[in-house]
Design an enzyme around this catalytic site. Structure first.
Site, PDB file in Angstrom:
ATOM      1  N   ILE A 115     -24.463  -5.072  39.577  1.00 17.58           N
ATOM      2  CA  ILE A 115     -23.760  -3.815  39.800  1.00 17.58           C
ATOM      3  C   ILE A 115     -23.565  -3.565  41.292  1.00 17.58           C
ATOM      4  O   ILE A 115     -24.397  -3.966  42.110  1.00 17.58           O
ATOM      5  CB  ILE A 115     -24.516  -2.635  39.118  1.00 17.58           C
ATOM      6  N   CYS A 116     -22.450  -2.926  41.630  1.00 17.80           N
ATOM      7  CA  CYS A 116     -22.138  -2.484  42.982  1.00 17.80           C
ATOM      8  C   CYS A 116     -21.989  -3.681  43.929  1.00 17.80           C
ATOM      9  O   CYS A 116     -21.084  -4.470  43.795  1.00 17.80           O
ATOM     10  CB  CYS A 116     -23.204  -1.479  43.434  1.00 17.80           C
TER      11      CYS A 116
END
Length: 184
Positions: A115-116
């Site tokens: 994620i991210c």
């Protein structure tokens, strides 16, 4: 108990690879969701002791490390989670053992969630080529240059690779992680 039934991840083992500067919510919320679903979750890092999170604009809380990279073996886990935060994956992608650890999960066909900024480690491991991936928007060019197809979506699933953009996407990210890990 989870929304998916009684402990759908019972007997599953998940590694979360992180170091100082991980985005607090992107580690803590997936870890909680996975544990609530019955998974055994280990925080794996470059060093023993604890690592310190980054909470949006300042240092956050410390998290205990369960195993160092020297102690952890991908063969012992069913899945890998790579939280973001700008510092965390930038540090990890300069460590050959961390790059190899992530690459081993992908090449073994295990579930990998990033994620991210977490996909930076996957770019370094050369495992996004030909894959549909999302991330924090500043990684778009890095992913494309590594042969990936970047999408602006809440959660993108390509085979066993699950990616999301930012902390707002955590609920969808967690749901897909639990679904994919539970389906193995």
């Amino acid at each position: 108990m989870s929304i998916f039934g009684n402990d759908p991840l019972k007997g599953k083992h998940v590694a979360v690879l992180a170091t100082d500067g991980f985005e607090q919510s992107e580690l803590e919320k997936p870890v909680k969701a996975l544990k609530d679903a019955g998974a055994d979750v280990h925080i794996v890092s470059l060093k023993s002791g604890s690592i310190k999170g980054w909470d949006q604009k300042d240092w956050g809380d410390k998290v205990q490390v369960d195993k160092t990279l020297d102690e952890a073996r991908p063969a012992d886990y069913d899945a890998l989670v790579l939280p973001g935060g700008q510092m965390n994956p930038d540090i990890l992608r300069t460590e050959p053992k961390a790059v190899q650890f992530a690459a081993d999960f992908v090449r073994a066909g295990k579930v990998v969630g990033a994620i991210c900024h977490g996909p930076w480690l996957l770019v370094e491991a050369d495992v996004v080529r030909g894959k549909n991936v999302t991330s924090w928007s500043s990684l778009k060019t890095d992913i494309k240059n590594a042969g990936g197809r970047w999408e602006d979506a809440e959660v993108v699933v390509d085979g066993n690779l699950i990616t999301s953009r930012n902390p707002s996407d955590i609920p969808a990210f967690n749901n897909k992680l639990i679904e994919k890990i539970g389906g193995q």
